[in-house]
Design a protein around this motif. Structure first.
Motif, PDB file in Angstrom:
ATOM      1  N   GLN A 162       0.794  -1.235   0.000  1.00 24.42           N
ATOM      2  CA  GLN A 162       0.000   0.000   0.000  1.00 24.42           C
ATOM      3  C   GLN A 162       0.827   1.287   0.000  1.00 24.42           C
ATOM      4  O   GLN A 162       0.380   2.338   0.494  1.00 24.42           O
ATOM      5  CB  GLN A 162      -1.005   0.008   1.154  1.00 24.42           C
ATOM      6  CG  GLN A 162      -1.969  -1.178   1.148  1.00 24.42           C
ATOM      7  CD  GLN A 162      -2.760  -1.276  -0.163  1.00 24.42           C
ATOM      8  OE1 GLN A 162      -3.546  -0.402  -0.485  1.00 24.42           O
ATOM      9  NE2 GLN A 162      -2.529  -2.330  -0.924  1.00 24.42           N
ATOM     10  N   VAL A 163       2.033   1.240  -0.569  1.00 26.79           N
ATOM     11  CA  VAL A 163       2.802   2.468  -0.765  1.00 26.79           C
ATOM     12  C   VAL A 163       2.116   3.313  -1.842  1.00 26.79           C
ATOM     13  O   VAL A 163       1.738   2.807  -2.897  1.00 26.79           O
ATOM     14  CB  VAL A 163       4.255   2.128  -1.185  1.00 26.79           C
ATOM     15  CG1 VAL A 163       5.016   3.388  -1.568  1.00 26.79           C
ATOM     16  CG2 VAL A 163       4.966   1.388  -0.059  1.00 26.79           C
ATOM     17  N   GLY A 164       1.984   4.611  -1.578  1.00 25.81           N
ATOM     18  CA  GLY A 164       1.246   5.477  -2.497  1.00 25.81           C
ATOM     19  C   GLY A 164       1.944   5.701  -3.821  1.00 25.81           C
ATOM     20  O   GLY A 164       1.316   5.734  -4.883  1.00 25.81           O
TER      21      GLY A 164
ATOM     22  N   PRO B 259       3.461   0.846   5.290  1.00 30.61           N
ATOM     23  CA  PRO B 259       2.241   1.660   5.421  1.00 30.61           C
ATOM     24  C   PRO B 259       1.260   1.088   6.442  1.00 30.61           C
ATOM     25  O   PRO B 259       0.645   1.848   7.202  1.00 30.61           O
ATOM     26  CB  PRO B 259       1.664   1.644   4.008  1.00 30.61           C
ATOM     27  CG  PRO B 259       2.874   1.519   3.130  1.00 30.61           C
ATOM     28  CD  PRO B 259       3.777   0.563   3.882  1.00 30.61           C
ATOM     29  N   ARG B 260       1.139  -0.225   6.477  1.00 29.13           N
ATOM     30  CA  ARG B 260       0.257  -0.848   7.477  1.00 29.13           C
ATOM     31  C   ARG B 260       0.809  -0.621   8.875  1.00 29.13           C
ATOM     32  O   ARG B 260       0.067  -0.294   9.812  1.00 29.13           O
ATOM     33  CB  ARG B 260       0.121  -2.345   7.202  1.00 29.13           C
ATOM     34  CG  ARG B 260      -0.689  -3.101   8.260  1.00 29.13           C
ATOM     35  CD  ARG B 260      -0.823  -4.578   7.895  1.00 29.13           C
ATOM     36  NE  ARG B 260      -1.593  -5.293   8.916  1.00 29.13           N
ATOM     37  CZ  ARG B 260      -1.053  -5.889   9.970  1.00 29.13           C
ATOM     38  NH1 ARG B 260       0.256  -5.851  10.166  1.00 29.13           N
ATOM     39  NH2 ARG B 260      -1.825  -6.525  10.842  1.00 29.13           N
TER      40      ARG B 260
ATOM     41  N   GLN C 272      -6.825 -10.251  -0.875  1.00 29.37           N
ATOM     42  CA  GLN C 272      -6.236 -11.555  -0.562  1.00 29.37           C
ATOM     43  C   GLN C 272      -5.664 -11.606   0.854  1.00 29.37           C
ATOM     44  O   GLN C 272      -5.452 -12.696   1.397  1.00 29.37           O
ATOM     45  CB  GLN C 272      -5.118 -11.868  -1.573  1.00 29.37           C
ATOM     46  CG  GLN C 272      -5.600 -11.974  -3.012  1.00 29.37           C
ATOM     47  CD  GLN C 272      -5.585 -10.634  -3.739  1.00 29.37           C
ATOM     48  OE1 GLN C 272      -5.634  -9.577  -3.108  1.00 29.37           O
ATOM     49  NE2 GLN C 272      -5.554 -10.677  -5.069  1.00 29.37           N
ATOM     50  N   TYR C 273      -5.401 -10.441   1.459  1.00 32.11           N
ATOM     51  CA  TYR C 273      -4.760 -10.390   2.775  1.00 32.11           C
ATOM     52  C   TYR C 273      -5.704  -9.954   3.879  1.00 32.11           C
ATOM     53  O   TYR C 273      -5.282  -9.765   5.023  1.00 32.11           O
ATOM     54  CB  TYR C 273      -3.568  -9.419   2.730  1.00 32.11           C
ATOM     55  CG  TYR C 273      -2.352  -9.932   1.993  1.00 32.11           C
ATOM     56  CD1 TYR C 273      -2.356 -11.177   1.352  1.00 32.11           C
ATOM     57  CD2 TYR C 273      -1.182  -9.184   1.954  1.00 32.11           C
ATOM     58  CE1 TYR C 273      -1.242 -11.626   0.674  1.00 32.11           C
ATOM     59  CE2 TYR C 273      -0.050  -9.628   1.274  1.00 32.11           C
ATOM     60  CZ  TYR C 273      -0.086 -10.865   0.640  1.00 32.11           C
ATOM     61  OH  TYR C 273       1.015 -11.314  -0.018  1.00 32.11           O
ATOM     62  N   GLU C 274      -6.974  -9.796   3.589  1.00 30.29           N
ATOM     63  CA  GLU C 274      -7.905  -9.234   4.574  1.00 30.29           C
ATOM     64  C   GLU C 274      -7.937 -10.033   5.870  1.00 30.29           C
ATOM     65  O   GLU C 274      -8.033  -9.457   6.953  1.00 30.29           O
ATOM     66  CB  GLU C 274      -9.313  -9.162   3.970  1.00 30.29           C
ATOM     67  CG  GLU C 274      -9.461  -8.016   2.973  1.00 30.29           C
ATOM     68  CD  GLU C 274     -10.844  -7.995   2.353  1.00 30.29           C
ATOM     69  OE1 GLU C 274     -11.620  -8.963   2.579  1.00 30.29           O
ATOM     70  OE2 GLU C 274     -11.141  -7.014   1.639  1.00 30.29           O
TER      71      GLU C 274
END
Length: 338
Positions: free
Chosen positions: A52-54, A317-318, A333-335
């Motif tokens: 999740q890197v922008g 980011p997480r 897929q990672y939820e």
């Protein structure tokens, strides 16, 4: 309260979903020494997009073969390089990241075979080659190589181009009086030392209408070198030319000790942002979400460039979001583990 780090950032129609940028870091992984994107690059960059890197910024990519830092560097001096970058862009954008490429020339810090080039015939140290001082024809050819690289970057689908004007590489060598001893139109005065970068920006913007960033070394760490106040002047000229953001690093134009501590380069970004009225990116031992949030909330920079921390933690980011109490969307897929 809404997080500044996880707010969007829009420049010339390109929107980043957050203010986190993967700083360009050489992988030395083009193992056939042909500048091509390899499997490692796909794994390395795409994993950070999944994290999740922008904005994912691809490492220093040479616009000429003799402009490589090492023979294993990525290149964009040939049309044959476009296909690999196009596929990399496809995969990165599938995970929601915007993409950038850093166009570069290593100058006197190149370690490839044959002649290497610089504004003046001064070696970086006694272990490295003495470069050939560039003629005006060499300068013209190099400007044209940056233009050709920008055209290929556009064809490959990159959203943003960054020019590498830092860390003692060719553009930086022209900017600093420590490495530029020329007595022609490209040396002597501050304006003349800027001329090479000015010509590159002008020529690239003739073929590229998207966002344009420039990375600088805002402190030479030498009493006769440049500091952040000097770069306010350069950044103001960049802004006049239509550069959208200055990515502020420091050092490496000459061997010099650097006092390194958390956020040690952020003050340079702040000085340039306030002095030149241009957006800046902050980099340099930024390792936590709280630290990044402080920089943005206090208006010290506009984007946070994260380097080594993203090598240690592809999902930084997480990590930062949890520290700030912010929920960010997980890849489907990672939820279950997010």
């Amino acid at each position: 309260m809404k997080s500044a780090l996880f707010s969007s950032y829009t420049v010339k129609g390109v929107t980043l979903k957050n203010r986190i940028v993967m700083s360009p870091m050489c992988m030395y992984s083009s193992h056939n020494e042909d500048g091509q994107v390899e499997d490692w690059h796909m794994t390395h960059y795409v994993s950070r997009a999944v994290g999740q890197v922008g904005l994912i910024m691809v490492e220093a990519t040479a616009v000429q073969p003799q402009g490589r830092i090492s023979a294993q560097d990525l290149g964009i001096w040939s049309d044959e390089h476009v296909a690999g970058f196009k596929e990399l862009n496809r995969q990165l954008k599938a995970h929601g990241s915007a993409t950038a490429i850093q166009l570069a020339h290593a100058g006197r810090k190149a370690t490839v075979e044959g002649d290497i080039y610089a504004p003046s015939a001064l070696a970086f140290n006694d272990k490295m080659k003495t470069p050939v001082a560039m003629t005006q024809e060499d300068i013209k050819e190099t400007v044209e190589a940056f233009v050709a690289g920008a055209i290929r970057a556009k064809e490959a689908g990159f959203d943003i181009i960054e020019l590498h004007g830092a860390h003692g590489y060719l553009i930086n060598e022209f900017l600093s009086p420590l490495t530029n001893k020329r007595e022609d139109a490209y040396g002597g005065s501050t304006e003349n030392r800027y001329r090479f970068l000015r010509e590159i920006i002008e020529a690239v913007k003739a073929v590229w209408s998207g966002p344009l960033f420039v990375r600088v070394s805002a402190n030479d760490y030498h009493p006769e070198g440049l500091n952040a106040e000097d770069y306010v002047t350069y950044a103001a000229w960049m802004k006049e030319q239509g550069v959208d953001l200055v990515d502020v690093s420091s050092g490496a134009v000459v061997p010099a000790p650097i006092d390194v501590y958390p956020g040690y380069q952020v003050g340079f970004a702040e000085t340039i942002k306030s002095g030149a009225g241009i957006d800046t990116g902050a980099v340099g031992l930024i390792t936590s979400g709280l630290q990044a949030e402080e920089i943005l909330r206090n208006g010290r920079a506009d984007l946070i460039f994260v380097a080594r921390e993203l090598l240690r933690d592809p999902y930084w980011p997480r990590t930062a979001a949890k520290e700030l109490g912010v929920e960010i969307e997980a890849p489907k897929q990672y939820e279950r583990g997010w």
